[in-house]
Motif scaffolding. Structure first.
Motif, mmCIF file in Angstrom:
data_model
loop_
_atom_site.group_PDB
_atom_site.id
_atom_site.type_symbol
_atom_site.label_atom_id
_atom_site.label_comp_id
_atom_site.label_asym_id
_atom_site.label_seq_id
_atom_site.Cartn_x
_atom_site.Cartn_y
_atom_site.Cartn_z
ATOM 1 N N TRP A 70 0.831 -1.195 0.000
ATOM 2 C CA TRP A 70 0.000 0.000 0.000
ATOM 3 C C TRP A 70 0.871 1.251 0.000
ATOM 4 O O TRP A 70 2.022 1.219 0.451
ATOM 5 N N GLY A 71 0.301 2.385 -0.455
ATOM 6 C CA GLY A 71 0.876 3.645 -0.068
ATOM 7 C C GLY A 71 0.783 3.739 1.448
ATOM 8 O O GLY A 71 -0.116 3.150 2.061
ATOM 9 N N TYR A 72 1.685 4.468 2.082
ATOM 10 C CA TYR A 72 1.779 4.413 3.539
ATOM 11 C C TYR A 72 0.927 5.438 4.269
ATOM 12 O O TYR A 72 0.978 5.549 5.482
ATOM 13 N N GLY A 73 0.126 6.198 3.534
ATOM 14 C CA GLY A 73 -0.903 7.004 4.185
ATOM 15 C C GLY A 73 -0.508 8.396 4.618
ATOM 16 O O GLY A 73 -1.258 9.038 5.353
ATOM 17 N N ALA A 74 0.635 8.910 4.167
ATOM 18 C CA ALA A 74 1.016 10.271 4.560
ATOM 19 C C ALA A 74 -0.002 11.290 4.054
ATOM 20 O O ALA A 74 -0.440 12.171 4.799
ATOM 21 N N ARG A 75 -0.404 11.155 2.787
ATOM 22 C CA ARG A 75 -1.376 12.099 2.222
ATOM 23 C C ARG A 75 -2.773 11.882 2.789
ATOM 24 O O ARG A 75 -3.473 12.831 3.151
ATOM 25 N N SER A 76 -3.189 10.625 2.860
ATOM 26 C CA SER A 76 -4.552 10.354 3.309
ATOM 27 C C SER A 76 -4.777 10.825 4.743
ATOM 28 O O SER A 76 -5.830 11.388 5.069
ATOM 29 N N GLN A 77 -3.782 10.623 5.596
ATOM 30 C CA GLN A 77 -3.960 11.027 6.982
ATOM 31 C C GLN A 77 -3.938 12.543 7.115
ATOM 32 O O GLN A 77 -4.661 13.118 7.943
ATOM 33 N N ARG A 78 -3.131 13.204 6.298
ATOM 34 C CA ARG A 78 -3.118 14.672 6.325
ATOM 35 C C ARG A 78 -4.478 15.220 5.895
ATOM 36 O O ARG A 78 -5.009 16.154 6.510
ATOM 37 N N ILE A 79 -5.069 14.645 4.844
ATOM 38 C CA ILE A 79 -6.403 15.085 4.412
ATOM 39 C C ILE A 79 -7.426 14.831 5.515
ATOM 40 O O ILE A 79 -8.266 15.689 5.822
ATOM 41 N N THR A 80 -7.354 13.654 6.133
ATOM 42 C CA THR A 80 -8.257 13.324 7.233
ATOM 43 C C THR A 80 -8.120 14.335 8.363
ATOM 44 O O THR A 80 -9.127 14.825 8.917
ATOM 45 N N ASP A 81 -6.883 14.678 8.712
ATOM 46 C CA ASP A 81 -6.655 15.639 9.786
ATOM 47 C C ASP A 81 -7.217 17.015 9.430
ATOM 48 O O ASP A 81 -7.788 17.703 10.292
ATOM 49 N N LEU A 82 -7.078 17.421 8.178
ATOM 50 C CA LEU A 82 -7.606 18.722 7.756
ATOM 51 C C LEU A 82 -9.128 18.754 7.850
ATOM 52 O O LEU A 82 -9.722 19.751 8.290
ATOM 53 N N ILE A 83 -9.764 17.657 7.424
ATOM 54 C CA ILE A 83 -11.229 17.582 7.502
ATOM 55 C C ILE A 83 -11.687 17.601 8.952
ATOM 56 O O ILE A 83 -12.592 18.356 9.345
#
Length: 916
Positions: free
Chosen positions: A593-606
């Motif tokens: 998998w991609g390791y989630g750096a972008r996804s978690q940042r988007i989640t945190d922003l939301i």
């Protein structure tokens, strides 16, 4: 020359055609002279002449084959909205209009997918054609068209092809675009008619670039030559489920019903450690050199939408109406693909004047030039976006070869073979033999070094009669006939969640994350795709092809695939992270998998917006897409600032990091220095320990002076690599390496912090010694590149976007490249950042992949949706719409996206009537 698709013809034009060819060649000569010499009148005359190939966008044109009139309304950016009264007329007009704007791109694409690039570009493309014919994309597409696709899909494909051919009728190549005129210098090439299969085959090229972990399979196996199992495990850490959230968070796999449910329980399977082959099987002598040879072959294959399967990702997310200012969902999407000119995407609207049984579509969004329908966008009821799921749908197999066959469970099975003739512009044709095992085609037959194994190749073919030996075959879902093309039209007319999920069943290849929203306020996610199940092995390493225990056993049923509908948290984020927690699912979807750096940042922003009591707007979604925050900087900068630096010049650079907010803006000197330090950390900690076969071809890791103010530093010669650099690999610096460093950052004496001495520095043994040396190396690297005065440094001077025409702009004459290419632009963002202007630490700081488009769909008022493309609607180099969206894209701006009849009419600049 890395082109983009497939078509063909070796036909020569008649006398009048040759005259036109000579006239077109003259146009190019004058054009180049005008540009270089600055001859104003010559430039005016040349551009006026070139405009003859630009599309007619006003007035009327008679089009044989239409059943009724069609309106083509273009806005100020040349984006077309088509209005018709039947499905066939709608898609015929789409073919005509796309050919007007992008036929050269379409033609190159179809030549790529059919392995016929040599017909356009000569002998330099023969090796690529051999590999592409071995994969057989066009053959599979033909089988899909003949046996799998629905009658309605075939009807639409035929109508689209009819529209393309209506545009081609009576036109010479030079009448179609500047590139054809340039090709005429060496090759009297004439485009042939478009076929429905040409459209279908493009899906194979797209799937190839989004194929998942094939490169990781090769890399892991090659690593066994220098690294042990623990070291390899260090470089491929487990996904951080506890820190970075998965896409699907509600629900589990139900073992009793064998379906995914939004409430149940499960088991899981783990990943295997490797010793070269899956299951711990000992790899035979020579396997490393075979994989290295395959590595080189793969590296040369032209890209379609990605960077040869490496490093790319995408963002999409959807927020429900409880958390938006409109009270209805907002959906954002920005796929990260190669920076290409023209953009891989084509914006348009397809509208039935009245939606009924005869005419079923009212949809707008992004599609590919050469393919009917809309791939990403919205209709009157729903919106959807795509990101690459990254699930493992391809496996490499090592095959034992014996005479004219291969071994399988102790028996020798004959190859399936076929001959492929490759025609070459300006040269002799070549015939190859493609051999296939039960797992798939033998990719190793296409490497010159590998074919030396066994008996010498026969005179009339390039395929070897090896005798005893080994080969490498590929099993890949895209090489099996499917019906993904059906899914495009089903998505375009879906009106609710049920129809959307039904359409996703057909979306077999490539497997994508599908996010959903509708005007009734619902949001959802579905993992689609033909995803294999395996006997032994987990797909992380090549498998022994002679053992049936490693064969694929089937595919995961649609009802078993994870989905989510109206989750309680009120939003869904997909950015190539793990789809589902491994404890909730019995199948190994991938180990990479991609390791989630972008996804978690988007989640945190939301969540920061929601928890603060705020409501999210369309502009909030846009601002999230532009987030430049560096996750690896947040981890490393405190460590870098703790290091006692005695060198005053290095200390001056170190002070840039004090108070830095980790934002990688184009004008940030701190971002420039940090990223240079990060690159040197990777080089020192890992580069000298990895097998040299993993080194990125053609890249030099040595510090060198680069004139960043010049027009094209990518083409400048740099100082020869030092001997140590030439023999080492270099990590690409993506979010997997973020996780690798995170795992060892507090282990100050870890072996990975050891690096050898150089001519000017002693060896390092600890973390801080290595970080200090990396800061010093970065200081002098940037001094060489940007100058000694750090007040002049900026990230944008290093991190630049060059847009290159996909064929003649990469390997054509330098003056022609000057005419066709654009840039550079100084960009913000970075690797594994939400604003993912990706760069590869193995090759420097220039941008190699980008948010290829950005969109935000407002389900409360579709006319308030926003969109932007990387370049523009046109593929014509001197069209006003060649790169007219790029400056706004660079600034992070979005354009208004008209959808309703009233809004489209208001934004229309040109109207063309197509008449029967």
């Amino acid at each position: 020359m890395p082109p983009n698709t497939t078509a063909s013809s070796g036909q020569k034009p008649g006398k009048s055609g040759r005259k036109k060819g000579r006239r077109a060649r003259l146009i190019v000569i004058v054009l180049v002279l005008a540009i270089v010499g600055g001859v104003a009148y010559g430039a005016y005359w040349t551009i006026s002449t070139v405009r003859a190939s630009l599309p007619q966008t006003k007035g009327s044109i008679e089009l044989s084959g239409l059943s009724g009139p069609v309106d083509v309304k273009r806005d100020g950016y040349g984006i077309p909205q088509i209005y018709a009264s039947s499905d066939e007329d709608l898609f015929m007009a789409q073919g005509y209009v796309q050919a007007q704007d992008r036929f050269y791109e379409m033609d190159v694409r179809r030549h790529m997918t059919s392995g016929r690039l040599s017909e356009m570009f000569g002998k330099g493309q023969v090796k690529n054609d051999e590999f592409l014919r071995t994969l057989g994309w066009h053959r599979v597409a033909q089988k899909e068209y003949d046996t799998k696709l629905s009658d309605s899909t075939k009807k639409y494909l035929q109508a689209y092809a009819k529209g393309v051919n209506a545009y081609l009728k009576g036109k010479d190549g030079a009448d179609l675009s500047l590139e054809y005129a340039a090709l005429g210098f060496t090759n009297d090439y004439k485009p042939e008619k478009w076929t429905p299969v040409d459209s279908v085959a493009w899906l194979k090229a797209m799937a190839w670039d989004l194929r998942g972990n094939m490169q990781d399979e090769i890399d892991r196996s090659l690593m066994t030559s220098r690294l042990g199992p623990k070291q390899i495990a260090d470089l491929y850490p487990d996904y951080p489920y506890s820190r970075n959230k998965t896409i699907v968070q509600e629900g589990q796999y139900d073992e009793v019903t064998q379906t995914w449910s939004q409430s149940s329980s499960s088991s899981s399977s783990g990943s295997a450690a490797g010793t070269g082959l899956a299951g711990g099987t000992e790899a035979p002598s020579g396997f490393q050199s075979q994989l290295s040879g395959l590595y080189d072959v793969l590296d040369d294959v032209p890209t379609a939408v990605g960077v040869n399967g490496n490093g790319i990702g995408s963002n999409s997310w959807v927020v429900d109406g409880d958390h938006t200012i409109t009270g209805k969902p907002l959906l954002a999407n920005d796929p990260h693909l190669s920076a290409s000119l023209p953009s891989v995407w084509y914006q348009m609207g397809l509208h039935c004047r009245s939606v009924n049984a005869k005419c079923q579509y009212d949809v707008a969004g992004y599609t590919f030039a050469g393919m009917p329908g809309v791939v990403i966008g919205h209709n009157q009821d729903i919106a959807w976006g795509l990101t690459n799921s990254g699930v493992d749908v391809s496996d490499l197999y090592l095959e034992k070869l014996t005479g004219d066959g291969y071994q399988y469970d102790g028996k020798v099975v004959p190859f399936t073979t076929r001959k492929e003739k490759i025609d070459v512009a300006g040269g002799k044709s070549k015939t190859i033999v493609v051999r296939e095992t039960g797992n798939g085609p033998l990719l190793s037959d296409r490497d010159d070094e590998l074919v030396k194994v066994g008996k010498k190749a026969t005179v009339d073919t390039a395929a070897p009669d090896r005798g005893d030996g080994y080969g490498i075959s590929l099993r890949w879902t895209a090489l099996e006939a499917g019906n993904t093309m059906d899914a495009v039209f089903e998505l375009d007319k879906a009106s609710d969640w049920t129809e959307f999920r039904k359409a996703s069943e057909s979306f077999e290849v490539p497997s994508q994350n599908l996010v959903y929203a509708d005007t009734d306020g619902n949001i959802g996610y579905q993992l689609p795709g033909r995803i294999p199940t395996r006997g032994k092995g987990d797909g992380s390493l090549p498998s022994p092809g002679w053992d049936s225990k490693y064969r694929w056993t089937g595919y995961i049923d649609q009802d078993e695939l994870p989905y989510e509908y109206n989750p309680k948290r009120g939003y869904i984020v997909t950015a190539n992270q793990a789809v589902v927690d491994e404890d909730k699912y019995p199948y190994t979807l991938t180990t990479d998998w991609g390791y989630g750096a972008r996804s978690q940042r988007i989640t945190d922003l939301i969540e920061s917006k929601i928890k603060g009591g705020g409501k999210i707007s369309t502009d909030d979604m846009r601002q999230m897409q532009l987030d430049n925050s560096s996750e690896i900087a947040k981890l490393l900068v405190p460590k870098l600032l703790d290091i006692d630096v005695s060198d005053p010049d290095v200390r001056q650079a170190q002070k840039l990091l004090e108070g830095w907010d980790y934002t990688q803006d184009a004008d940030s000197a701190a971002a420039a220095y940090f990223n240079a330090t990060w690159r040197n950390i990777l080089k020192l900690a890992f580069g000298n320990k990895l097998p040299k076969e993993l080194r990125v071809k053609g890249q030099c890791l040595s510090v060198d002076r680069v004139d960043t103010t010049g027009p094209a530093d990518e083409d400048q010669k740099v100082r020869e690599c030092g001997e140590r650099d030439a023999d080492q690999a270099q990590p690409d610096g993506g979010d997997r390496w973020f996780e690798v460093v995170r795992k060892i950052i507090d282990d100050e004496d870890n072996d990975w912090w050891q690096s050898p001495k150089s001519r000017t520095d002693k060896a390092t043994d600890t973390r801080d010694e290595l970080l200090g040396r990396a800061m010093k190396d970065a200081r002098w690297e940037l001094t060489a590149k940007l100058g000694k005065d750090i007040d002049t440094w900026s990230w944008g001077r290093l991190h630049r976007l060059f847009l290159k025409n996909q064929t003649l702009g990469t390997e054509g004459p330098s003056l022609l490249k000057y005419a066709l290419n654009r840039g550079p632009w100084k960009l913000s963002g970075g690797e594994a950042t939400v604003n993912a202007t990706g760069w590869n630490a193995a090759g420097g700081y220039n941008v190699v992949w980008v948010p290829s488009m950005r969109m935000v769909v407002n389900l409360g008022d579709l006319d308030k949706s926003k969109w932007i493309n990387l370049t523009g609607a046109s593929g014509h180099a001197y069209s006003a719409h060649y790169t007219d969206q790029t400056e706004k894209w660079v600034k992070g701006e979005l354009l208004s996206w008209s959808f309703s009849d009233k809004a489209v009419d208001k934004s229309t600049s040109d109207t063309l009537l197509l008449k029967p």
